[in-house]
Design an enzyme around this catalytic site. Structure first.
Site, mmCIF file in Angstrom:
data_model
loop_
_atom_site.group_PDB
_atom_site.id
_atom_site.type_symbol
_atom_site.label_atom_id
_atom_site.label_comp_id
_atom_site.label_asym_id
_atom_site.label_seq_id
_atom_site.Cartn_x
_atom_site.Cartn_y
_atom_site.Cartn_z
ATOM 1 N N GLN A 80 49.663 19.051 20.843
ATOM 2 C CA GLN A 80 49.046 17.745 21.202
ATOM 3 C C GLN A 80 47.743 17.763 21.611
ATOM 4 O O GLN A 80 46.845 17.124 21.172
ATOM 5 C CB GLN A 80 50.064 16.751 21.765
ATOM 6 C CG GLN A 80 51.415 16.498 20.757
ATOM 7 C CD GLN A 80 51.890 15.599 21.342
ATOM 8 O OE1 GLN A 80 52.212 15.445 22.680
ATOM 9 N NE2 GLN A 80 52.641 14.466 20.624
ATOM 10 N N ASP A 136 62.033 8.901 32.390
ATOM 11 C CA ASP A 136 60.582 9.122 32.340
ATOM 12 C C ASP A 136 59.939 8.421 33.394
ATOM 13 O O ASP A 136 60.086 7.166 33.436
ATOM 14 C CB ASP A 136 59.781 8.574 31.000
ATOM 15 C CG ASP A 136 58.653 8.964 30.644
ATOM 16 O OD1 ASP A 136 57.769 9.299 31.682
ATOM 17 O OD2 ASP A 136 58.189 8.733 29.442
ATOM 18 N N ARG A 138 56.702 8.414 34.205
ATOM 19 C CA ARG A 138 55.107 8.153 34.097
ATOM 20 C C ARG A 138 54.692 6.950 34.067
ATOM 21 O O ARG A 138 55.565 5.840 33.725
ATOM 22 C CB ARG A 138 54.767 8.845 32.791
ATOM 23 C CG ARG A 138 54.782 10.530 32.555
ATOM 24 C CD ARG A 138 54.360 11.039 31.374
ATOM 25 N NE ARG A 138 55.375 10.583 30.404
ATOM 26 C CZ ARG A 138 55.431 10.767 29.078
ATOM 27 N NH1 ARG A 138 54.261 11.621 28.736
ATOM 28 N NH2 ARG A 138 56.024 10.471 28.208
#
Length: 205
Positions: A80, A136, A138
């Site tokens: 990515q 997650d 983040r």
């Protein structure tokens, strides 16, 4: 998380095999309180070309030492990253914002412990939960504040994660278009991508 201060600490020339960028260093700080110590987060930003005349391509990439540096085939992170840099170079302009949020924000050592649990049969989310983390961790407030400091209020966001789009919009950055960051799956990433799709809502086939 709201930052009390966001500072630009560096701005330098940065030639790469994808082309010529500027490399910028930013730091976000939250003041110490009775409940929590001072917190300092950092991000590196690669900028190519003119990014203020129209919504630039933007990739917010979470640090992945194992993938980005060691070419791990457990994840699609390096693929990515290279897709984003290549796409920006082809367009002649864009921003890659590299956040220090290893292992979806749990840190490198915890991520390696999660690898152990994945070897025993857990998927990425189950491993994080077993270690006492969220699926997650983040956050995207720092990227939004950095974009505002750069005078960029609208972006074409390269991501497969709808939550990343929503987080930027909530933080005051308009996402005029979502560009796919999907890369070719390999046998070693099939379960990883299936978990992203089925449990995290990522837009991957």
């Amino acid at each position: 998380m709201a930052y009390d201060t966001v500072l630009k600490l560096a701005d330098a020339d940065f030639p790469t095999r994808w082309g010529h960028f500027r490399i910028l260093g930013f730091e976000g700080r939250t003041a110490a309180t009775a409940e929590a110590a001072e917190k300092v987060d950092g991000a590196v930003v690669l900028v190519m070309g003119e990014v203020k005349s129209g919504p630039p391509i933007l990739r917010i990439h979470s640090q992945c030492l194992t993938g980005d540096v060691f070419h791990s085939l457990r994840c699609d992170c390096r693929q990515q990253l290279e897709l984003a840099l290549g796409t920006i170079a082809k367009a002649g302009a864009g921003i890659l914002l590299y956040e220090q949020q290893e292992g979806r924000g749990i840190g490198l050592m915890a991520k390696l412990r999660a690898y152990e649990l994945q070897d025993q049969g857990r998927d990425t989310i189950e491993a994080n939960l077993d270690l006492g983390f969220k699926a997650d961790h983040r956050e995207y407030e720092l990227p939004a504040e950095i974009l505002k400091m750069m005078g960029v209020r609208k972006v074409r966001l390269m991501t497969n994660n709808p939550e990343k789009v929503a987080a930027l919009v909530t933080a005051g950055i308009e996402v005029t278009e979502r560009l796919s960051a999907e890369v070719k799956a390999m046998p070693t990433t099939e379960r990883y991508l299936k978990t992203k799709r089925e449990k995290m809502g990522h837009l991957v086939s």
